[in-house]
Design a protein around this motif. Structure first.
Motif, mmCIF file in Angstrom:
data_model
loop_
_atom_site.group_PDB
_atom_site.id
_atom_site.type_symbol
_atom_site.label_atom_id
_atom_site.label_comp_id
_atom_site.label_asym_id
_atom_site.label_seq_id
_atom_site.Cartn_x
_atom_site.Cartn_y
_atom_site.Cartn_z
ATOM 1 N N UNK A 84 -83.528 39.186 -2.465
ATOM 2 C CA UNK A 84 -83.218 38.109 -1.306
ATOM 3 C C UNK A 84 -83.492 39.131 0.064
ATOM 4 N N UNK A 85 -83.768 39.785 0.036
ATOM 5 C CA UNK A 85 -84.114 41.028 1.181
ATOM 6 C C UNK A 85 -85.569 40.910 1.669
ATOM 7 N N UNK A 86 -86.456 40.708 0.598
ATOM 8 C CA UNK A 86 -87.698 40.533 0.708
ATOM 9 C C UNK A 86 -87.682 38.655 0.994
ATOM 10 N N UNK A 87 -87.221 37.654 0.099
ATOM 11 C CA UNK A 87 -87.435 36.444 0.724
ATOM 12 C C UNK A 87 -87.036 36.649 2.391
ATOM 13 N N UNK A 91 -91.083 38.893 2.537
ATOM 14 C CA UNK A 91 -92.409 39.966 2.430
ATOM 15 C C UNK A 91 -91.807 40.983 1.595
ATOM 16 N N UNK A 92 -92.355 41.826 0.398
ATOM 17 C CA UNK A 92 -91.752 42.989 -0.471
ATOM 18 C C UNK A 92 -91.862 44.422 0.434
ATOM 19 N N UNK A 93 -92.838 44.287 1.839
ATOM 20 C CA UNK A 93 -92.761 45.616 2.387
ATOM 21 C C UNK A 93 -90.515 46.240 3.007
ATOM 22 N N UNK A 94 -90.667 47.154 2.828
ATOM 23 C CA UNK A 94 -89.464 47.641 3.277
ATOM 24 C C UNK A 94 -88.743 48.111 2.254
ATOM 25 N N UNK A 95 -88.476 46.290 0.820
ATOM 26 C CA UNK A 95 -87.559 46.838 -0.079
ATOM 27 C C UNK A 95 -88.247 47.621 -1.135
ATOM 28 N N UNK A 96 -87.034 47.377 -2.387
ATOM 29 C CA UNK A 96 -87.333 48.193 -3.806
ATOM 30 C C UNK A 96 -87.481 47.499 -5.144
ATOM 31 N N UNK A 97 -88.033 45.708 -4.472
ATOM 32 C CA UNK A 97 -87.931 45.047 -5.469
ATOM 33 C C UNK A 97 -88.798 45.757 -6.176
ATOM 34 N N UNK A 98 -89.583 45.925 -6.335
ATOM 35 C CA UNK A 98 -90.786 46.857 -7.246
ATOM 36 C C UNK A 98 -90.168 48.066 -8.125
ATOM 37 N N UNK A 99 -88.797 48.592 -8.084
ATOM 38 C CA UNK A 99 -88.138 49.559 -9.032
ATOM 39 C C UNK A 99 -86.908 48.378 -9.905
ATOM 40 N N UNK A 100 -87.366 47.925 -9.028
ATOM 41 C CA UNK A 100 -86.204 46.949 -10.284
ATOM 42 C C UNK A 100 -87.027 45.484 -11.264
ATOM 43 N N UNK A 101 -88.319 45.475 -10.561
ATOM 44 C CA UNK A 101 -88.685 44.184 -10.785
ATOM 45 C C UNK A 101 -90.423 44.363 -11.924
ATOM 46 N N UNK A 112 -93.539 33.461 -5.015
ATOM 47 C CA UNK A 112 -92.473 32.936 -3.918
ATOM 48 C C UNK A 112 -92.896 33.426 -2.783
ATOM 49 N N UNK A 113 -93.083 34.715 -2.684
ATOM 50 C CA UNK A 113 -93.312 35.538 -1.328
ATOM 51 C C UNK A 113 -94.423 35.097 -0.485
ATOM 52 N N UNK A 114 -95.669 34.127 -1.496
ATOM 53 C CA UNK A 114 -96.772 34.127 -1.507
ATOM 54 C C UNK A 114 -96.614 32.311 -0.923
ATOM 55 N N UNK A 115 -96.567 32.036 -1.574
ATOM 56 C CA UNK A 115 -95.431 30.387 -1.143
ATOM 57 C C UNK A 115 -95.109 30.626 0.263
ATOM 58 N N UNK A 116 -93.731 31.285 0.386
ATOM 59 C CA UNK A 116 -93.366 31.157 1.543
ATOM 60 C C UNK A 116 -94.089 31.654 2.864
ATOM 61 N N UNK A 117 -95.356 32.694 2.504
ATOM 62 C CA UNK A 117 -95.748 32.527 3.878
ATOM 63 C C UNK A 117 -97.089 32.164 4.074
ATOM 64 N N UNK A 118 -96.994 30.730 3.311
ATOM 65 C CA UNK A 118 -97.972 29.817 2.947
ATOM 66 C C UNK A 118 -97.826 28.674 4.209
ATOM 67 N N UNK A 119 -96.152 28.486 4.023
ATOM 68 C CA UNK A 119 -95.671 27.596 4.023
ATOM 69 C C UNK A 119 -94.857 28.163 5.667
ATOM 70 N N UNK A 120 -94.721 28.868 5.935
ATOM 71 C CA UNK A 120 -94.249 29.577 7.030
ATOM 72 C C UNK A 120 -92.972 30.073 7.349
ATOM 73 N N UNK A 121 -92.022 30.045 6.016
ATOM 74 C CA UNK A 121 -90.476 30.360 5.599
ATOM 75 C C UNK A 121 -90.286 31.343 4.909
ATOM 76 N N UNK A 122 -89.032 31.183 5.133
ATOM 77 C CA UNK A 122 -88.185 32.455 4.394
ATOM 78 C C UNK A 122 -86.826 32.133 3.991
ATOM 79 N N UNK A 156 -78.302 30.250 -0.032
ATOM 80 C CA UNK A 156 -79.410 30.266 0.543
ATOM 81 C C UNK A 156 -80.238 28.804 1.189
ATOM 82 N N UNK A 157 -80.337 29.313 2.668
ATOM 83 C CA UNK A 157 -80.776 28.230 4.065
ATOM 84 C C UNK A 157 -82.146 28.984 3.984
ATOM 85 N N UNK A 158 -83.322 27.705 4.077
ATOM 86 C CA UNK A 158 -84.849 27.936 3.507
ATOM 87 C C UNK A 158 -85.010 27.623 5.862
ATOM 88 N N UNK A 159 -85.921 28.773 6.606
ATOM 89 C CA UNK A 159 -85.816 28.560 7.499
ATOM 90 C C UNK A 159 -87.744 28.928 8.033
#
Length: 202
Positions: A84-87, A91-101, A112-122, A156-159
Motif C-alpha cells: 500500500x505504501x508503494x502504491x 514506487x518501491x523506493x523507501x519501502x520494505x516490500x522486497x522483504x515480504x514479497x 502494478x507499479x510500472x502501470x501506475x507510473x505509465x498512466x500517472x496515477x497513485x 482505495x482511491x485512485x488519484x
C-alpha cells in the motif's frame, strides 16, 4: 469498446464483476500464469538454504503450529502495509516490500507499479483484510503456508498525480474479493510468494 483491451490497467480496476472478464483474464485476476517471469532478479529469487537441514527457528509459544500461523499472518499484513505504501507513490523506493514479497507476488507488484507510473496515477488508502491460514506444513524443508483472504479495496482511491484529483471508477467494479496466497519460511522470515485473486465476491 474492444479498444480498452489495449489500455493499461491499474491494480484497483482488476477486480470487477463478470462483465469485466472480457477485458482480459490478466487484468481481472492477475494470475501468475498471465504475468511475465522476467520481473527482475528479486522476483526470481530462490529460498536461501537453511543453516541446518530440518531445523526451524524455535517458536516462542508452546504450540509451534499456532506460533507459526501468527508469524505467517504478521508477515502477510506487513506485505500489504508495504505494498500500500508503494502504491501510494508508485514506487518501491523507501519501502520494505522486497522483504515480504518474492516470486510471483513481487513480480505482480512491480508490474502494478510500472502501470501506475505509465498512466500517472497513485493509489491512496489501505485495503481491509480478513486473512486466515488454511494450510500449514512445518515439516517441509522449506515450511509452507496457504492463506485465504477476503480483501476489501473500497477504501482505495485512485488519484491523478498531476491534478491531485480522484479518478472515477466503474460503479460495477468488484471491491471485495477472495484471494489465495502462498507463503514460505525463508530462514526465520515468512515471505509471500504467490497471490491469486479470484473473480468471486466474499
Amino acid at each position: 469498446m474492444k479498444r480498452r483491451a489495449h489500455q493499461t490497467v491499474h491494480p484497483a480496476v482488476r477486480f470487477r464483476n463478470e462483465a469485466a472478464v472480457a477485458f482480459g483474464l490478466c487484468a481481472v485476476l492477475a494470475l501468475s500464469a498471465c504475468s511475465s517471469s522476467d520481473n527482475g532478479d528479486e522476483a526470481k529469487a530462490s529460498p536461501p538454504a537453511t543453516s541446518t537441514p530440518g531445523e526451524t527457528p524455535a517458536p516462542s509459544s508452546a504450540d509451534p503450529e499456532a506460533a507459526a500461523k501468527t508469524e505467517v499472518l504478521t508477515a502477510y499484513r506487513h506485505y500489504w502495509d508495504e505494498k500500500a505504501a508503494a502504491y501510494a507513490k508508485a514506487s518501491m523506493t523507501g519501502t520494505d516490500l522486497k522483504t515480504y514479497a518474492k516470486g510471483n507476488a513481487l513480480g505482480l507488484a512491480q508490474s502494478d507499479l510500472q502501470n501506475l507510473k505509465t498512466v500517472g496515477q497513485v493509489i491512496k488508502g489501505k485495503p481491509r483484510l480478513d486473512p486466515e491460514v488454511t494450510s500449514l506444513d512445518l515439516q517441509k524443508k522449506v515450511p509452507l503456508a496457504k492463506i485465504t483472504d477476503c480483501i476489501d479495496v473500497s477504501t482505495w482511491k485512485v488519484v491523478n498525480t498531476k491534478t491531485g484529483s480522484e479518478v472515477a471508477q466503474p460503479k460495477q467494479r468488484r471491491t471485495k474479493y477472495i484471494s489465495n496466497v502462498t507463503a514460505e519460511q525463508w530462514g526465520k522470515q515468512w515471505v509471500i510468494l504467490e497471490v491469486k485473486p479470484e473473480d468471486r465476491a466474499c
